[in-house]
Write a protein that holds these residues in place. Structure first.
Motif, PDB file in Angstrom:
ATOM      1  N   LEU A  64      46.972 -16.182 -58.533  1.00 12.74           N
ATOM      2  CA  LEU A  64      47.786 -15.112 -57.861  1.00 12.74           C
ATOM      3  C   LEU A  64      47.569 -13.825 -57.884  1.00 12.74           C
ATOM      4  CD1 LEU A  64      50.987 -17.392 -58.825  1.00 12.74           C
ATOM      5  CD2 LEU A  64      49.792 -17.360 -56.821  1.00 12.74           C
ATOM      6  N   SER A  65      47.759 -13.235 -56.860  1.00 14.74           N
ATOM      7  CA  SER A  65      47.283 -11.903 -56.850  1.00 14.74           C
ATOM      8  C   SER A  65      48.595 -10.975 -56.923  1.00 14.74           C
ATOM      9  CB  SER A  65      46.700 -11.607 -55.454  1.00 14.74           C
ATOM     10  OG  SER A  65      46.699  -9.792 -55.449  1.00 14.74           O
ATOM     11  N   MET A  66      48.716 -10.057 -57.693  1.00 14.15           N
ATOM     12  CA  MET A  66      50.033  -9.320 -57.905  1.00 14.15           C
ATOM     13  C   MET A  66      50.128  -7.998 -56.936  1.00 14.15           C
ATOM     14  SD  MET A  66      51.348 -10.916 -60.108  1.00 14.15           S
ATOM     15  CE  MET A  66      52.954  -9.962 -60.526  1.00 14.15           C
ATOM     16  N   GLN A  67      49.153  -8.037 -56.301  1.00 19.98           N
ATOM     17  CA  GLN A  67      49.228  -7.035 -55.136  1.00 19.98           C
ATOM     18  C   GLN A  67      50.355  -7.170 -54.333  1.00 19.98           C
ATOM     19  OE1 GLN A  67      45.159  -7.320 -53.260  1.00 19.98           O
ATOM     20  NE2 GLN A  67      44.722  -5.230 -53.841  1.00 19.98           N
ATOM     21  N   ALA A  68      50.907  -5.861 -53.779  1.00 20.69           N
ATOM     22  CA  ALA A  68      51.958  -6.375 -52.727  1.00 20.69           C
ATOM     23  C   ALA A  68      51.253  -6.562 -51.543  1.00 20.69           C
ATOM     24  CB  ALA A  68      52.670  -4.622 -52.497  1.00 20.69           C
ATOM     25  N   LEU A  69      52.111  -7.386 -50.549  1.00 19.29           N
ATOM     26  CA  LEU A  69      51.733  -7.724 -49.299  1.00 19.29           C
ATOM     27  C   LEU A  69      51.627  -6.688 -48.561  1.00 19.29           C
ATOM     28  CD1 LEU A  69      53.857 -10.843 -48.677  1.00 19.29           C
ATOM     29  CD2 LEU A  69      51.389 -10.746 -49.125  1.00 19.29           C
ATOM     30  N   ARG A  70      50.440  -6.468 -47.695  1.00 17.86           N
ATOM     31  CA  ARG A  70      50.287  -5.390 -46.597  1.00 17.86           C
ATOM     32  C   ARG A  70      49.959  -5.841 -45.201  1.00 17.86           C
ATOM     33  NH1 ARG A  70      46.002  -2.913 -44.477  1.00 17.86           N
ATOM     34  NH2 ARG A  70      44.436  -4.234 -45.255  1.00 17.86           N
ATOM     35  N   PRO A  71      50.875  -5.586 -44.188  1.00 12.96           N
ATOM     36  CA  PRO A  71      50.532  -6.029 -42.909  1.00 12.96           C
ATOM     37  C   PRO A  71      49.138  -5.597 -42.333  1.00 12.96           C
ATOM     38  CG  PRO A  71      52.314  -4.490 -42.847  1.00 12.96           C
ATOM     39  CD  PRO A  71      51.943  -4.763 -44.244  1.00 12.96           C
ATOM     40  N   ARG A  72      48.755  -6.507 -41.653  1.00  8.70           N
ATOM     41  CA  ARG A  72      47.518  -6.018 -40.798  1.00  8.70           C
ATOM     42  C   ARG A  72      47.934  -4.938 -39.907  1.00  8.70           C
ATOM     43  NH1 ARG A  72      44.317 -11.466 -40.314  1.00  8.70           N
ATOM     44  NH2 ARG A  72      43.441 -11.367 -42.275  1.00  8.70           N
ATOM     45  N   ARG A  73      46.965  -3.601 -39.513  1.00 10.33           N
ATOM     46  CA  ARG A  73      47.454  -2.815 -38.612  1.00 10.33           C
ATOM     47  C   ARG A  73      46.419  -2.921 -37.378  1.00 10.33           C
ATOM     48  NH1 ARG A  73      51.802  -0.530 -39.673  1.00 10.33           N
ATOM     49  NH2 ARG A  73      51.240   1.084 -38.542  1.00 10.33           N
ATOM     50  N   PRO A  74      46.762  -2.635 -36.664  1.00  5.39           N
ATOM     51  CA  PRO A  74      45.723  -2.609 -35.040  1.00  5.39           C
ATOM     52  C   PRO A  74      44.485  -1.787 -35.314  1.00  5.39           C
ATOM     53  CG  PRO A  74      47.987  -1.735 -34.496  1.00  5.39           C
ATOM     54  CD  PRO A  74      48.190  -1.922 -36.000  1.00  5.39           C
ATOM     55  N   ASP A  75      44.499  -0.855 -36.226  1.00  5.27           N
ATOM     56  CA  ASP A  75      43.157  -0.391 -36.761  1.00  5.27           C
ATOM     57  C   ASP A  75      42.341  -1.234 -37.300  1.00  5.27           C
ATOM     58  OD1 ASP A  75      44.084   2.121 -35.868  1.00  5.27           O
ATOM     59  OD2 ASP A  75      44.616   2.832 -37.794  1.00  5.27           O
ATOM     60  N   ASP A  76      42.948  -2.058 -38.054  1.00  2.00           N
ATOM     61  CA  ASP A  76      42.035  -3.256 -38.836  1.00  2.00           C
ATOM     62  C   ASP A  76      41.567  -4.302 -37.752  1.00  2.00           C
ATOM     63  OD1 ASP A  76      43.029  -2.207 -40.969  1.00  2.00           O
ATOM     64  OD2 ASP A  76      44.396  -3.562 -41.589  1.00  2.00           O
ATOM     65  N   LEU A  77      42.140  -4.351 -36.687  1.00  2.00           N
ATOM     66  CA  LEU A  77      41.592  -5.237 -35.714  1.00  2.00           C
ATOM     67  C   LEU A  77      40.533  -4.717 -34.897  1.00  2.00           C
ATOM     68  CD1 LEU A  77      41.683  -7.862 -33.759  1.00  2.00           C
ATOM     69  CD2 LEU A  77      43.546  -6.466 -32.348  1.00  2.00           C
ATOM     70  N   TRP A  78      40.706  -3.387 -34.413  1.00  3.65           N
ATOM     71  CA  TRP A  78      39.615  -2.723 -33.696  1.00  3.65           C
ATOM     72  C   TRP A  78      38.396  -2.577 -34.420  1.00  3.65           C
ATOM     73  CZ3 TRP A  78      39.592  -3.480 -29.106  1.00  3.65           C
ATOM     74  CH2 TRP A  78      40.758  -3.841 -28.182  1.00  3.65           C
ATOM     75  N   GLU A  79      38.485  -2.124 -35.785  1.00  2.00           N
ATOM     76  CA  GLU A  79      37.491  -2.104 -36.550  1.00  2.00           C
ATOM     77  C   GLU A  79      36.726  -3.347 -36.787  1.00  2.00           C
ATOM     78  OE1 GLU A  79      38.610  -0.457 -40.523  1.00  2.00           O
ATOM     79  OE2 GLU A  79      39.495   1.425 -39.377  1.00  2.00           O
ATOM     80  N   PHE A  80      37.375  -4.474 -36.908  1.00  2.00           N
ATOM     81  CA  PHE A  80      36.745  -5.633 -37.069  1.00  2.00           C
ATOM     82  C   PHE A  80      35.986  -6.084 -35.801  1.00  2.00           C
ATOM     83  CE2 PHE A  80      36.809 -10.402 -36.090  1.00  2.00           C
ATOM     84  CZ  PHE A  80      36.237 -10.930 -37.259  1.00  2.00           C
ATOM     85  N   ILE A  81      36.653  -6.002 -34.662  1.00  2.00           N
ATOM     86  CA  ILE A  81      35.821  -6.062 -33.289  1.00  2.00           C
ATOM     87  C   ILE A  81      34.605  -5.217 -33.352  1.00  2.00           C
ATOM     88  CG2 ILE A  81      36.148  -5.870 -30.906  1.00  2.00           C
ATOM     89  CD1 ILE A  81      39.127  -6.845 -31.237  1.00  2.00           C
ATOM     90  N   VAL A  82      34.593  -4.099 -33.658  1.00  2.00           N
ATOM     91  CA  VAL A  82      33.518  -3.195 -33.403  1.00  2.00           C
ATOM     92  C   VAL A  82      32.481  -3.631 -34.462  1.00  2.00           C
ATOM     93  CG1 VAL A  82      32.473  -0.920 -33.952  1.00  2.00           C
ATOM     94  CG2 VAL A  82      34.539  -0.947 -32.856  1.00  2.00           C
ATOM     95  N   GLU A  83      32.771  -4.333 -35.837  1.00  2.00           N
ATOM     96  CA  GLU A  83      31.886  -5.054 -36.526  1.00  2.00           C
ATOM     97  C   GLU A  83      31.535  -6.149 -36.306  1.00  2.00           C
ATOM     98  OE1 GLU A  83      33.658  -4.460 -40.337  1.00  2.00           O
ATOM     99  OE2 GLU A  83      33.852  -2.403 -40.127  1.00  2.00           O
ATOM    100  N   HIS A  84      32.149  -7.041 -35.661  1.00  2.00           N
ATOM    101  CA  HIS A  84      31.850  -8.407 -35.164  1.00  2.00           C
ATOM    102  C   HIS A  84      32.111  -8.569 -33.561  1.00  2.00           C
ATOM    103  CE1 HIS A  84      33.108  -8.406 -39.275  1.00  2.00           C
ATOM    104  NE2 HIS A  84      32.171  -9.431 -39.484  1.00  2.00           N
ATOM    105  N   PRO A  85      30.995  -7.988 -32.814  1.00  2.00           N
ATOM    106  CA  PRO A  85      31.076  -8.014 -31.420  1.00  2.00           C
ATOM    107  C   PRO A  85      31.305  -9.631 -30.806  1.00  2.00           C
ATOM    108  CG  PRO A  85      29.124  -6.871 -32.000  1.00  2.00           C
ATOM    109  CD  PRO A  85      29.805  -7.576 -33.226  1.00  2.00           C
ATOM    110  N   PHE A  86      32.001  -9.655 -29.702  1.00  2.00           N
ATOM    111  CA  PHE A  86      32.630 -11.066 -29.185  1.00  2.00           C
ATOM    112  C   PHE A  86      31.126 -11.741 -28.753  1.00  2.00           C
ATOM    113  CE2 PHE A  86      36.613  -9.068 -27.454  1.00  2.00           C
ATOM    114  CZ  PHE A  86      37.210  -9.732 -28.587  1.00  2.00           C
ATOM    115  N   HIS A  87      31.074 -13.167 -28.935  1.00  2.00           N
ATOM    116  CA  HIS A  87      30.139 -14.051 -28.696  1.00  2.00           C
ATOM    117  C   HIS A  87      30.144 -13.883 -27.106  1.00  2.00           C
ATOM    118  CE1 HIS A  87      27.982 -17.795 -27.521  1.00  2.00           C
ATOM    119  NE2 HIS A  87      27.393 -17.740 -28.900  1.00  2.00           N
ATOM    120  N   ALA A  88      28.959 -14.137 -26.537  1.00  4.94           N
ATOM    121  CA  ALA A  88      28.621 -13.967 -24.958  1.00  4.94           C
ATOM    122  C   ALA A  88      29.484 -15.052 -24.175  1.00  4.94           C
ATOM    123  CB  ALA A  88      27.166 -14.154 -24.773  1.00  4.94           C
ATOM    124  N   ARG A  89      29.918 -16.158 -24.905  1.00  4.67           N
ATOM    125  CA  ARG A  89      30.664 -17.030 -24.064  1.00  4.67           C
ATOM    126  C   ARG A  89      32.097 -16.761 -24.048  1.00  4.67           C
ATOM    127  NH1 ARG A  89      29.462 -22.938 -26.676  1.00  4.67           N
ATOM    128  NH2 ARG A  89      29.584 -21.660 -28.147  1.00  4.67           N
TER     129      ARG A  89
END
Length: 122
Positions: free
Chosen positions: A33-58
């Motif tokens: 169990l983690s004692m860290q407080a919950l933190r919602p994902r932010r739109p910035d996280d999504l766009w950073e993820f997409i930049v780091e992991h480009p969509f598959h061609a399909r």
């Protein structure tokens, strides 16, 4: 009474869950169990993820075929939170309009189509 051990709550295949190592559910699956407080994902996280992991061609081909690739091409939009709050406060659910000093206004599917370049027919 003998009970069989509970099924492993984690994923059977982790190839699709590329963020699983960073997700807090991994603590539960590992019985930590983690004692860290919950933190919602932010739109910035999504766009950073997409930049780091480009969509598959399909995936890109399917998004282009459905006309939704233009949303991705728009990229991250800067939101005006004060404007959004003001509009939420003015929203009239009975008439689905915003009463403004210049008159009533509403958002239509055509507005979304024009602003985002989406196809709404077919």
């Amino acid at each position: 009474m003998d009970f069989s051990p509970p099924a492993h709550p984690g994923p059977a295949e982790d190839q699709l869950l590329v963020l699983q190592g960073d997700h807090r559910s991994s603590f539960v699956w590992e019985r930590q169990l983690s004692m860290q407080a919950l933190r919602p994902r932010r739109p910035d996280d999504l766009w950073e993820f997409i930049v780091e992991h480009p969509f598959h061609a399909r995936v890109v081909a399917r998004l282009q075929a459905t006309g939704f690739y233009t949303i991705f091409e728009l990229g991250r939009m800067q939101l005006d939170w004060s404007l959004i709050t003001a509009l939420v406060e003015r929203w009239q659910p009975e008439t689905h309009t915003f009463p403004l000093p210049t008159g009533e206004a509403t958002i239509t599917l055509e507005d979304v189509q024009v602003l985002n370049g989406l196809h709404v027919d077919g």
